[in-house]
Motif scaffolding. Structure first.
Motif, short mmCIF file in Angstrom:
data_model
loop_
_atom_site.label_atom_id
_atom_site.label_comp_id
_atom_site.label_asym_id
_atom_site.label_seq_id
_atom_site.Cartn_x
_atom_site.Cartn_y
_atom_site.Cartn_z
N MET A 1 0.85 -1.17 0.00
CA MET A 1 0.00 0.00 0.00
C MET A 1 0.89 1.23 0.00
O MET A 1 1.83 1.33 0.76
N GLU A 2 0.55 2.14 -0.86
CA GLU A 2 1.29 3.39 -0.98
C GLU A 2 0.67 4.44 -0.06
O GLU A 2 -0.52 4.42 0.22
N THR A 3 1.50 5.36 0.42
CA THR A 3 1.01 6.47 1.25
C THR A 3 1.43 7.77 0.61
O THR A 3 2.54 7.90 0.09
N ALA A 4 0.54 8.75 0.65
CA ALA A 4 0.83 10.08 0.12
C ALA A 4 0.26 11.11 1.08
O ALA A 4 -0.81 10.92 1.65
N THR A 5 1.00 12.21 1.27
CA THR A 5 0.46 13.29 2.09
C THR A 5 -0.56 14.06 1.26
O THR A 5 -0.63 13.93 0.03
N ALA A 6 -1.36 14.87 1.94
CA ALA A 6 -2.35 15.68 1.24
C ALA A 6 -1.67 16.60 0.24
O ALA A 6 -2.17 16.81 -0.87
N ARG A 7 -0.51 17.13 0.60
CA ARG A 7 0.22 18.01 -0.31
C ARG A 7 0.70 17.23 -1.54
O ARG A 7 0.58 17.70 -2.67
N GLU A 8 1.25 16.02 -1.31
CA GLU A 8 1.68 15.19 -2.44
C GLU A 8 0.50 14.84 -3.34
O GLU A 8 0.62 14.84 -4.56
N PHE A 9 -0.65 14.55 -2.71
CA PHE A 9 -1.82 14.24 -3.51
C PHE A 9 -2.24 15.44 -4.35
O PHE A 9 -2.57 15.31 -5.53
N ASN A 10 -2.20 16.61 -3.75
CA ASN A 10 -2.56 17.83 -4.47
C ASN A 10 -1.63 18.07 -5.66
O ASN A 10 -2.08 18.47 -6.73
N GLN A 11 -0.35 17.81 -5.48
CA GLN A 11 0.64 18.08 -6.54
C GLN A 11 0.73 16.94 -7.56
O GLN A 11 1.16 17.17 -8.68
N ASN A 12 0.39 15.72 -7.19
CA ASN A 12 0.55 14.56 -8.06
C ASN A 12 -0.73 13.74 -8.18
O ASN A 12 -0.68 12.51 -8.25
N ALA A 13 -1.86 14.40 -8.23
CA ALA A 13 -3.14 13.69 -8.22
C ALA A 13 -3.25 12.70 -9.37
O ALA A 13 -3.69 11.56 -9.18
N SER A 14 -2.83 13.08 -10.57
CA SER A 14 -2.98 12.17 -11.71
C SER A 14 -2.14 10.92 -11.54
O SER A 14 -2.58 9.81 -11.86
N ARG A 15 -0.91 11.04 -11.01
CA ARG A 15 -0.06 9.87 -10.79
C ARG A 15 -0.66 8.96 -9.72
O ARG A 15 -0.69 7.73 -9.86
N ILE A 16 -1.17 9.55 -8.64
CA ILE A 16 -1.73 8.77 -7.54
C ILE A 16 -3.03 8.09 -7.97
O ILE A 16 -3.27 6.91 -7.66
N LEU A 17 -3.87 8.79 -8.73
CA LEU A 17 -5.09 8.17 -9.23
C LEU A 17 -4.79 7.05 -10.21
O LEU A 17 -5.47 6.03 -10.24
N ALA A 19 -2.17 5.13 -10.06
CA ALA A 19 -1.74 4.00 -9.23
C ALA A 19 -2.95 3.26 -8.67
O ALA A 19 -3.01 2.02 -8.68
N ALA A 20 -3.95 4.01 -8.21
CA ALA A 20 -5.17 3.38 -7.69
C ALA A 20 -5.90 2.65 -8.81
O ALA A 20 -6.41 1.55 -8.61
N GLU A 21 -5.92 3.24 -9.98
CA GLU A 21 -6.59 2.61 -11.11
C GLU A 21 -5.91 1.29 -11.49
O GLU A 21 -6.55 0.35 -11.94
N ASN A 22 -4.60 1.20 -11.26
CA ASN A 22 -3.83 0.00 -11.57
C ASN A 22 -3.87 -1.04 -10.46
O ASN A 22 -3.13 -2.01 -10.50
N GLY A 23 -4.70 -0.81 -9.44
CA GLY A 23 -4.88 -1.83 -8.41
C GLY A 23 -4.26 -1.53 -7.07
O GLY A 23 -4.42 -2.30 -6.14
N GLU A 24 -3.53 -0.44 -6.93
CA GLU A 24 -2.90 -0.12 -5.65
C GLU A 24 -3.88 0.58 -4.73
O GLU A 24 -4.76 1.31 -5.18
N ARG A 25 -3.72 0.36 -3.44
CA ARG A 25 -4.47 1.13 -2.44
C ARG A 25 -3.55 2.25 -1.97
O ARG A 25 -2.41 1.99 -1.59
N VAL A 26 -4.04 3.46 -2.00
CA VAL A 26 -3.24 4.63 -1.63
C VAL A 26 -3.91 5.30 -0.44
O VAL A 26 -5.08 5.68 -0.51
#
Length: 85
Positions: A1-17, A19-26
């Protein structure tokens, strides 16, 4: 499972989404606390509200009064008439 801070999510939303689309839990954290979990949506559609909290009819408990047993072969429809059905 990957972890991201709110700031990282804000700056890298497309990459994190992606990853979730590819089966990862974030897990998204804010000030060190988990605030959200992103996971892929499965093939099964999730209803907006529980449709049968008791599960399938066969698994539901049957409560009877002192009278004869209830014949459930026709479904529960008429027995639930007063309960918003």
């Amino acid at each position: 499972m990957e972890t991201a801070t709110a700031r990282e999510f804000n700056q890298n939303a497309s990459r994190i989404l992606a990853a979730a689309e590819n089966g990862e839990r974030v897990t998204v954290t804010k000030n060190g606390r988990p605030v959200a979990i992103l996971c892929p949506v499965g093939q099964r559609e999730v209803p907006p509200y529980p449709v049968d909290p008791m599960g399938p009819d066969e698994a539901a408990p049957v409560f009877t009064a002192a009278g004869p047993p209830v014949d459930w072969s026709g479904g529960r429809g008429e027995y639930l008439a007063g309960f918003g059905q």
